[in-house]
Design an enzyme around this catalytic site. Structure first.
Site, PDB file in Angstrom:
ATOM      1  CE  LYS A  67      -3.619   2.250   2.671  1.00 43.96           C
ATOM      2  NZ  LYS A  67      -4.590   2.073   3.755  1.00 43.96           N
ATOM      3  CE  LYS A  72      -6.104   1.873  -0.367  1.00 45.92           C
ATOM      4  NZ  LYS A  72      -6.499   1.846   0.993  1.00 45.92           N
TER       5      LYS A  72
HETATM    6  C1  PBG Z   1      -7.490   3.276   5.531  1.00 48.93           C
HETATM    7  C2  PBG Z   1      -7.791   3.116   4.092  1.00 48.93           C
HETATM    8  C3  PBG Z   1      -7.588   4.058   3.083  1.00 48.93           C
HETATM    9  C4  PBG Z   1      -8.169   3.531   1.935  1.00 48.93           C
HETATM   10  C5  PBG Z   1      -8.675   2.265   2.253  1.00 48.93           C
HETATM   11  N1  PBG Z   1      -8.414   2.013   3.597  1.00 48.93           N
HETATM   12  C6  PBG Z   1      -7.024   5.426   3.126  1.00 48.93           C
HETATM   13  C7  PBG Z   1      -5.699   5.677   3.687  1.00 48.93           C
HETATM   14  O1  PBG Z   1      -4.880   4.785   3.882  1.00 48.93           O
HETATM   15  O2  PBG Z   1      -5.450   6.849   3.983  1.00 48.93           O
HETATM   16  C8  PBG Z   1      -8.229   4.228   0.616  1.00 48.93           C
HETATM   17  C9  PBG Z   1      -9.275   3.763  -0.325  1.00 48.93           C
HETATM   18  C10 PBG Z   1      -9.589   4.695  -1.437  1.00 48.93           C
HETATM   19  O3  PBG Z   1      -8.951   5.743  -1.609  1.00 48.93           O
HETATM   20  O4  PBG Z   1     -10.522   4.387  -2.180  1.00 48.93           O
HETATM   21  N2  PBG Z   1      -6.476   2.556   6.067  1.00 48.93           N
END
Ligand code: PBG
Length: 332
Positions: A201, A255
């Protein structure tokens, strides 16, 4: 690679001449089985609240969830991902609301598993929807403290499993949390609950609309670069994914999705484990706004999801899941 044939004996356009022949030789496809729909839940009753930064996406109060779940059921989308919009008054430094058996996620899990047992439900394990500072972990001495955060995350994961969550998805990017979560699940007889690790991520600007959707955007001080990955890098994916597999992850998530096709492909080619990708909120909103303004056409949706499949993902978390399922007529 040896190049086979050359013009004029070889004419590559011959394989593109009609739609049937293009269909015949197509290598990739998107099926309904490949889709996961994120759903935002909020407090209150009889509310379907549009999210400004994500046109076409709403927050649902519990009793209105069937409006969207009936579509998920109708189109046979295998799984949904639940995210809570927590009111500010329930947020604190330690994200205590994450461990409340009556928080939005727990209530939603009970509601959904009772009425829609055929739909798989995944839940994020992370503290950001619950902390007053918007970070995924607890802050101790000005640092997002890895090991102290894990102690809370394992409790959050166990609670979600008890409430009926099928797939636990740690999205916090703390080191070592997958192993600890697997351990507590197994100890409590949840050995069949899956772990989908957000192993890869990146600290991305493309999460902006999501943070707005869960109400953490205005809270967030500083970025998440001390725990989420640096987008200049790719080598560290081998360590991130390798460690999470060793710790017991069943599936790996990349992601964002669209901007990271090279990363999806590398994991697909180097590990024998299902790889999923998240087409995140910023990627969604860019396309959606483009279509709304007639800069892009509707087919851009399918192209975006197919590119993620072609890179090697077996499934995609996407806010377009229903739109795509409507376009696809069959599923096995
Ligand atoms: C939180 C999380 C995030 C997303 C999914 N879970 C945001 C972040 O890490 O700040 C992002 C999903 C999206 O942007 O569609 N841990």
């Amino acid at each position: 690679m040896k190049i086979i044939g050359s013009y004029p004996k070889s004419r590559l356009r011959r394989l593109r001449k009609t739609s049937w022949i293009r269909n015949l030789i197509s290598e990739n496809a998107v099926s309904k089985n490949d889709l996961i729909l994120p759903i935002f839940v909020r407090e209150g009753k009889n509310i379907i609240e549009p999210i400004k930064s994500m046109p076409g996406v709403n927050r649902y109060s519990l009793n209105k969830l069937p409006v969207i779940l009936n579509q998920v059921k109708k189109y046979k989308i295998p799984m949904i991902a639940l995210f809570p919009h927590t009111p500010n008054k329930k947020k604190d430094k330690f994200g205590n609301e994450a461990l409340n058996p009556n928080n939005l996620i727990c209530k939603s899990l009970r509601f959904i598993k009772k009425r829609y047992p055929q739909i798989g439900v995944m839940c994020d394990v992370a503290l950001d929807p619950y902390t007053s500072h918007g970070h995924d972990g607890v802050i101790i001495n000005n640092e997002i403290e890895n090991d102290e955060t894990i102690k809370i995350l394992v409790k959050q994961a166990l609670l979600q499993a008890k409430m009926g969550c099928d797939v636990i998805a740690p999205s916090d990017m703390m080191d070592g949390r997958v192993g600890e979560i697997r351990k507590i699940l197994d100890k409590n007889n949840f050995k069949n609950v899956n772990i989908l690790s957000y192993a890869v991520k990146y600290a991305s600007s493309f999460y902006g609309p999501f943070r707005d959707a869960v109400g953490s955007k205005s809270k967030l001080k500083k970025d998440k670069k001390t725990y989420q990955m640096d987008y200049r890098n790719s080598f560290e994916i081998f360590r991130e994914v390798g460690q999470d597999i060793k710790e017991g992850a069943d599936m790996i998530l990349v992601k964002p999705g669209m901007m990271y096709l090279d990363i999806i492909n590398k994991i697909k080619n180097n590990f024998k484990i299902p790889v999923l990708a998240y087409q995140v909120s910023g990627e969604y909103s860019l396309i959606k706004n483009g279509i709304k303004k007639k800069i892009l056409n509707e087919e851009s949706i399918m192209e975006s999801i197919l590119s993620i499949k072609r890179a090697g993902a077996c499934a995609v978390i996407t806010y377009f899941a229903i739109d795509i399922a409507k376009k696809i007529k069959t599923s096995i």
